[in-house]
Design an enzyme around this catalytic site. Structure first.
Site, short mmCIF file in Angstrom:
data_model
loop_
_atom_site.label_atom_id
_atom_site.label_comp_id
_atom_site.label_asym_id
_atom_site.label_seq_id
_atom_site.Cartn_x
_atom_site.Cartn_y
_atom_site.Cartn_z
CB SER A 9 35.59 29.17 77.45
OG SER A 9 36.55 28.41 78.12
NE ARG B 152 40.04 29.72 73.26
CZ ARG B 152 41.24 29.31 73.67
NH1 ARG B 152 42.24 29.18 72.81
NH2 ARG B 152 41.44 28.99 74.94
CD GLU C 11 36.04 29.99 73.04
OE1 GLU C 11 36.78 30.64 73.80
OE2 GLU C 11 36.02 28.75 73.00
P1 FAD Z 1 31.11 22.63 65.98
O1 FAD Z 1 30.58 23.17 67.25
O2 FAD Z 1 30.35 21.58 65.30
O3 FAD Z 1 31.34 23.84 64.97
C1 FAD Z 1 32.00 25.00 65.39
C2 FAD Z 1 32.10 25.96 64.20
O4 FAD Z 1 32.90 25.39 63.19
C3 FAD Z 1 30.75 26.22 63.55
O5 FAD Z 1 30.74 27.56 63.07
C4 FAD Z 1 30.70 25.24 62.38
O6 FAD Z 1 29.88 25.70 61.32
C5 FAD Z 1 32.17 25.21 61.98
N1 FAD Z 1 32.63 23.93 61.42
C6 FAD Z 1 32.55 22.70 62.01
N2 FAD Z 1 33.14 21.78 61.22
C7 FAD Z 1 33.60 22.43 60.13
C8 FAD Z 1 34.29 22.03 58.96
N3 FAD Z 1 34.64 20.75 58.73
N4 FAD Z 1 34.59 22.97 58.02
C9 FAD Z 1 34.24 24.27 58.21
N5 FAD Z 1 33.57 24.71 59.29
C10 FAD Z 1 33.27 23.80 60.25
N6 FAD Z 1 37.93 24.96 72.65
C11 FAD Z 1 39.24 25.31 72.76
O7 FAD Z 1 39.77 26.02 71.89
N7 FAD Z 1 40.00 24.90 73.82
C12 FAD Z 1 39.51 24.12 74.81
O8 FAD Z 1 40.22 23.78 75.73
C13 FAD Z 1 38.13 23.75 74.73
N8 FAD Z 1 37.57 23.02 75.72
C14 FAD Z 1 36.25 22.71 75.66
C15 FAD Z 1 35.69 21.95 76.71
C16 FAD Z 1 34.34 21.61 76.68
C17 FAD Z 1 33.75 20.80 77.81
C18 FAD Z 1 33.55 21.98 75.57
C19 FAD Z 1 32.11 21.56 75.49
C20 FAD Z 1 34.08 22.73 74.53
C21 FAD Z 1 35.44 23.10 74.56
N9 FAD Z 1 36.04 23.86 73.53
C22 FAD Z 1 37.36 24.20 73.61
C23 FAD Z 1 35.24 24.31 72.39
C24 FAD Z 1 35.11 23.26 71.24
O9 FAD Z 1 35.25 21.96 71.73
C25 FAD Z 1 36.14 23.47 70.14
O10 FAD Z 1 36.03 24.76 69.60
C26 FAD Z 1 36.00 22.44 69.01
O11 FAD Z 1 37.03 22.58 68.07
C27 FAD Z 1 34.67 22.52 68.27
O12 FAD Z 1 34.57 21.39 67.43
P2 FAD Z 1 33.17 20.86 66.91
O13 FAD Z 1 33.42 19.79 65.91
O14 FAD Z 1 32.31 20.49 68.04
O15 FAD Z 1 32.64 22.18 66.18
P1 NAP Z 2 42.84 28.28 84.25
O1 NAP Z 2 44.00 27.34 84.25
O2 NAP Z 2 41.96 28.37 85.45
O3 NAP Z 2 43.35 29.76 83.89
C1 NAP Z 2 42.41 30.82 83.78
C2 NAP Z 2 42.73 31.63 82.55
O4 NAP Z 2 44.00 32.22 82.71
C3 NAP Z 2 42.78 30.74 81.34
O5 NAP Z 2 41.65 31.05 80.58
C4 NAP Z 2 44.09 31.07 80.66
O6 NAP Z 2 43.94 31.74 79.42
C5 NAP Z 2 44.77 32.04 81.56
N1 NAP Z 2 46.12 31.54 81.94
C6 NAP Z 2 46.41 30.60 82.85
N2 NAP Z 2 47.75 30.44 82.95
C7 NAP Z 2 48.30 31.30 82.05
C8 NAP Z 2 49.63 31.61 81.69
N3 NAP Z 2 50.67 31.02 82.26
N4 NAP Z 2 49.82 32.54 80.72
C9 NAP Z 2 48.79 33.15 80.13
N5 NAP Z 2 47.51 32.90 80.45
C10 NAP Z 2 47.26 31.99 81.40
O7 NAP Z 2 41.91 27.98 82.97
P2 NAP Z 2 40.82 26.87 82.71
O8 NAP Z 2 39.52 27.52 82.48
O9 NAP Z 2 40.92 25.75 83.69
O10 NAP Z 2 41.28 26.30 81.29
C11 NAP Z 2 42.54 25.68 81.13
C12 NAP Z 2 42.95 25.76 79.68
O11 NAP Z 2 41.99 25.08 78.85
C13 NAP Z 2 43.01 27.21 79.17
O12 NAP Z 2 44.06 27.32 78.25
C14 NAP Z 2 41.67 27.38 78.49
O13 NAP Z 2 41.71 28.32 77.42
C15 NAP Z 2 41.38 25.98 77.95
N6 NAP Z 2 39.93 25.74 77.90
C16 NAP Z 2 39.24 26.30 76.87
C17 NAP Z 2 37.88 26.09 76.77
C18 NAP Z 2 37.11 26.65 75.61
O14 NAP Z 2 35.96 26.28 75.42
N7 NAP Z 2 37.70 27.50 74.81
C19 NAP Z 2 37.21 25.33 77.73
C20 NAP Z 2 37.96 24.82 78.78
C21 NAP Z 2 39.32 25.02 78.86
P3 NAP Z 2 43.70 31.04 77.98
O15 NAP Z 2 42.28 30.64 77.96
O16 NAP Z 2 43.98 32.15 77.05
O17 NAP Z 2 44.62 29.89 77.83
#
Ligand code: FAD
Ligand code: NAP
Length: 339
Positions: free
Chosen positions: A239, A166, A335
């Site tokens: 998250s 991340r 995050e």
């Molecule tokens: P924004 O929220 O608009 O911006 C995020 C940051 O990036 C800000 O600092 C902004 O200034 C910067 N930014 C945006 N665009 C640019 C650009 N073109 N150039 C430079 N900087 C820029 N994230 C995960 O990693 N894994 C997941 O599984 C995941 N699941 C999610 C599920 C849900 C329901 C939600 C709501 C979010 C989730 N996220 C997840 C978080 C998010 O969707 C991601 O981080 C996504 O990439 C953000 O994109 P955005 O365009 O909405 O960014």
């Molecule tokens: P989950 O499957 O309930 O698992 C809980 C946590 O355990 C996850 O956060 C994941 O870490 C970790 N995990 C699960 N299996 C693993 C493995 N085999 N090895 C190492 N780590 C493991 O998680 P969840 O919340 O439903 O999310 C599922 C996936 O979507 C995850 O990868 C999560 O990161 C991603 N997600 C991200 C966001 C976001 O906003 N960043 C939102 C929703 C979902 P990791 O998070 O490090 O993968």
């Protein structure tokens, strides 16, 4: 084209928490020229710039006394194809999930585990988006960004992005580079990642005989729809905390008190804990205070039931952080990007 911009605009439609704060200026940029025009306008008025894509990783805690630049560029293309490895490119404003679906429709594998992540292609490198055992660094081929200090375009290689969990060079230097387009190297042969969470089990439940990239994507979409609130219905930014990586000693001391501790071994005596598990153990799951709360199914997700302010959500997050530190000695890092 000429960049369109407006004054004193609500940012509610531009952040998935649905926080109703105002931007001093909002500019929509559909191509490189419009990005440059918007940046020139900000420089002329001596305003800072906040770049926003889908606003799905953003917590706005106050009015934004800046020019908000919404990247709205579109376009995706195949750059090269040797029959096995295919390099594709998309403009920063392309919505992420439709882009993943488009890659699958071309018969390309690699992005399937990253299905249904909200936001844009341009923001994906910011935190090296990841889910279900895959991060974009695994299929990353390069990107082009505008250096806001010099006004020059720069191509970044994988190493130069310094991707980590991340995290990236872009997140550590917020505002320096504006990402314009991103390239991925995908493959015509599937290397399935099924061992993370309930993916394999869901494919079995769905009776899938032949595991294809599209089948994995469909399974992940169905899991995500069950577990995660849809921002269109309930404001959230996914998250809210990163999963903390702690020493084996600390993890073992917690396990002595909580035998069901969820922990994943990392390299060099480190262990990743599931932040959601810690928050749930501490009793925060489903907690609600006014319109700010912790989701009832997924305690890693903070939600806005309607009128919560960004400051209220931030205060709730800080209380959770303090409680988790007091109970477990673990520091949770937020995050989303805070403004
Ligand atoms: P924004 O929220 O608009 O911006 C995020 C940051 O990036 C800000 O600092 C902004 O200034 C910067 N930014 C945006 N665009 C640019 C650009 N073109 N150039 C430079 N900087 C820029 N994230 C995960 O990693 N894994 C997941 O599984 C995941 N699941 C999610 C599920 C849900 C329901 C939600 C709501 C979010 C989730 N996220 C997840 C978080 C998010 O969707 C991601 O981080 C996504 O990439 C953000 O994109 P955005 O365009 O909405 O960014
Ligand atoms: P989950 O499957 O309930 O698992 C809980 C946590 O355990 C996850 O956060 C994941 O870490 C970790 N995990 C699960 N299996 C693993 C493995 N085999 N090895 C190492 N780590 C493991 O998680 P969840 O919340 O439903 O999310 C599922 C996936 O979507 C995850 O990868 C999560 O990161 C991603 N997600 C991200 C966001 C976001 O906003 N960043 C939102 C929703 C979902 P990791 O998070 O490090 O993968």
């Amino acid at each position: 084209m000429t960049a369109q911009w407006q004054e004193r605009v609500s940012l509610k439609p531009f952040n998935t928490f649905g926080i109703d704060v105002k931007a001093r200026y909002l500019a929509l940029a559909h191509d490189d020229d419009e990005v440059r025009q918007a940046l020139a306008l900000a420089a002329q008025r001596q305003l800072p710039v906040l770049v926003v894509g889908g606003g799905s990783n953003l917590l706005l805690t106050r009015d934004v006394d800046a020019l908000v630049l919404h990247v709205a560029s579109r376009g995706r293309r195949i750059l090269s194809d040797d029959g096995e490895r295919v390099v594709i490119e998309a403009e920063a404003g392309e919505p992420w999930h439709p882009f993943v679906q488009w890659s699958l429709a071309q018969g390309l594998c690699g992005l399937e585990n990253l299905s249904l992540i909200p936001g844009t292609v341009g923001a994906a490198p910011m935190q090296n988006v990841g889910a279900y055992g895959v991060e974009i660094k695994d299929v990353f081929a390069g990107l082009t960004a505008l250096d806001r200090e010099t006004g020059q375009l720069r191509d970044f290689t994988l190493n130069e992005c310094a991707f980590a969990y991340r995290d990236s060079v872009f997140k550590r230097n917020q505002g320096r580079w504006l990402i314009l387009r991103v390239r991925f190297v995908l493959s015509r042969t599937l290397r399935a990642h099924l061992d993370y969470g309930p993916v394999r089990q869901r494919l079995q439940e769905q009776g899938v005989q032949e595991v294809t990239a599209q089948a994995i994507s469909d399974a992940i979409c169905s899991i995500r729809r069950e577990k995660l609130p849809d921002p269109a219905e309930l404001g959230n930014a996914g998250s809210f905390f990163k999963n903390p990586v702690v020493s084996v000693q600390l993890a073992e001391s917690i396990r002595a008190r909580y035998p069901s501790l969820v922990a994943y071994p990392q390299s060099e005596g480190q262990v990743k804990l599931a932040a959601g598990w810690l928050i749930e153990q501490a009793g925060w799951k489903g907690y609600r205070e006014g319109d700010a709360g912790v989701h009832r199914l997924q305690s890693l997700v903070l939600v806005n039931y309607g009128q919560a302010s960004g400051a209220q959500l931030h205060a709730l997050a800080q209380r959770i952080q303090a409680d988790i530190f007091e109970r477990f000695g673990v520091e949770l890092e937020m995050e989303p990007n805070l403004y």
